[in-house]
Design an enzyme around this catalytic site. Sequence first.
Site, mmCIF file in Angstrom:
data_model
loop_
_atom_site.group_PDB
_atom_site.id
_atom_site.type_symbol
_atom_site.label_atom_id
_atom_site.label_comp_id
_atom_site.label_asym_id
_atom_site.label_seq_id
_atom_site.Cartn_x
_atom_site.Cartn_y
_atom_site.Cartn_z
ATOM 1 C CB CYS A 12 19.113 -11.781 -14.520
ATOM 2 S SG CYS A 12 18.080 -13.036 -13.720
ATOM 3 C CB CYS B 106 12.123 -14.917 -17.158
ATOM 4 S SG CYS B 106 13.255 -13.782 -17.978
ATOM 5 C CG ASN C 114 14.913 -8.170 -17.410
ATOM 6 O OD1 ASN C 114 14.408 -7.201 -16.859
ATOM 7 N ND2 ASN C 114 16.207 -8.450 -17.317
ATOM 8 N NE ARG D 286 17.111 -22.250 -12.598
ATOM 9 C CZ ARG D 286 16.284 -22.911 -11.799
ATOM 10 N NH1 ARG D 286 16.707 -23.955 -11.127
ATOM 11 N NH2 ARG D 286 15.018 -22.538 -11.704
ATOM 12 C CB THR E 187 14.207 -13.338 -11.029
ATOM 13 O OG1 THR E 187 15.128 -14.042 -11.865
ATOM 14 C CG2 THR E 187 12.786 -13.490 -11.561
#
Length: 258
Positions: free
Chosen positions: A195, A72, A74, A186, A197
């Site tokens: 997000c 992740c 962030n 997801r 990534t």
Amino acid sequence: MEFYKYQGTGNDFILFDNRNGGFDRSRIDLVAKLCDRRFGIGADGLMLLQNKEGFDFEMIYYNSDGNESSMCGNGGRCIVAFASFLGLVKDEANFIATDGPHVARLTEGLVNLKMNDVGSIEKNAEFSFLDTGSPHYVKYVENVQGMDVNKEGALIRNNERFKAEGTNVNFIENTDDALFVRTFERGVEGETYSCGTGVTAAALVNAMNNKNHSQGVCKIKTLGGNLTVRYQQNETNNFSNIWLEGPATFVFKGNVEL
């Protein structure tokens, strides 16, 4: 056990200092309960900061459904800010996550996180697909602001190709001053405000299509705020020296019975 809440452009996380091993990593039900916005603390994900020989710390990341998950972006920036608060790092951090080692730099309230190199991008007529630490489907749309991201994202995430493993779904649109990105994640099974990534994946796809990028820099707009992605691109659309930059902010802390 004491917890801390951080957010990076509206992507919010519960963090525990787990260097003493007090949080039971097998408690998937507990993670989901704590992340629940009605019956728990509320967050897009939960992270444990742990000891790891050879590194400043280890990042363990869980989606809000309780399952341990892939990288992740962030979250990585937020846990670096948390490590700085704990006094583990100062201007630079060297940590390990599920996708390998990462370096991060802290400057003037921003956290700049080095992402893994991206060696291949699948390009189709309707979408592109790549892995930036997590899998991402990226599609250009018109009027991304007006989209029903939860509906359209769920259809793609649960289609025949992606249903088993899941994918994050990004809808993107070039505006006058930035690339506007909205993401269905997801594990959250819904849209998040940002997000890390995902915006990284969007910036690289945009670069591959030679749109709205200048000298390896892409300005990103999300529902939760602004980010910057920097990268080096070669002639075969392999990307290296990828950095994700943006704010990572402390929200509040508290105590919870586990």
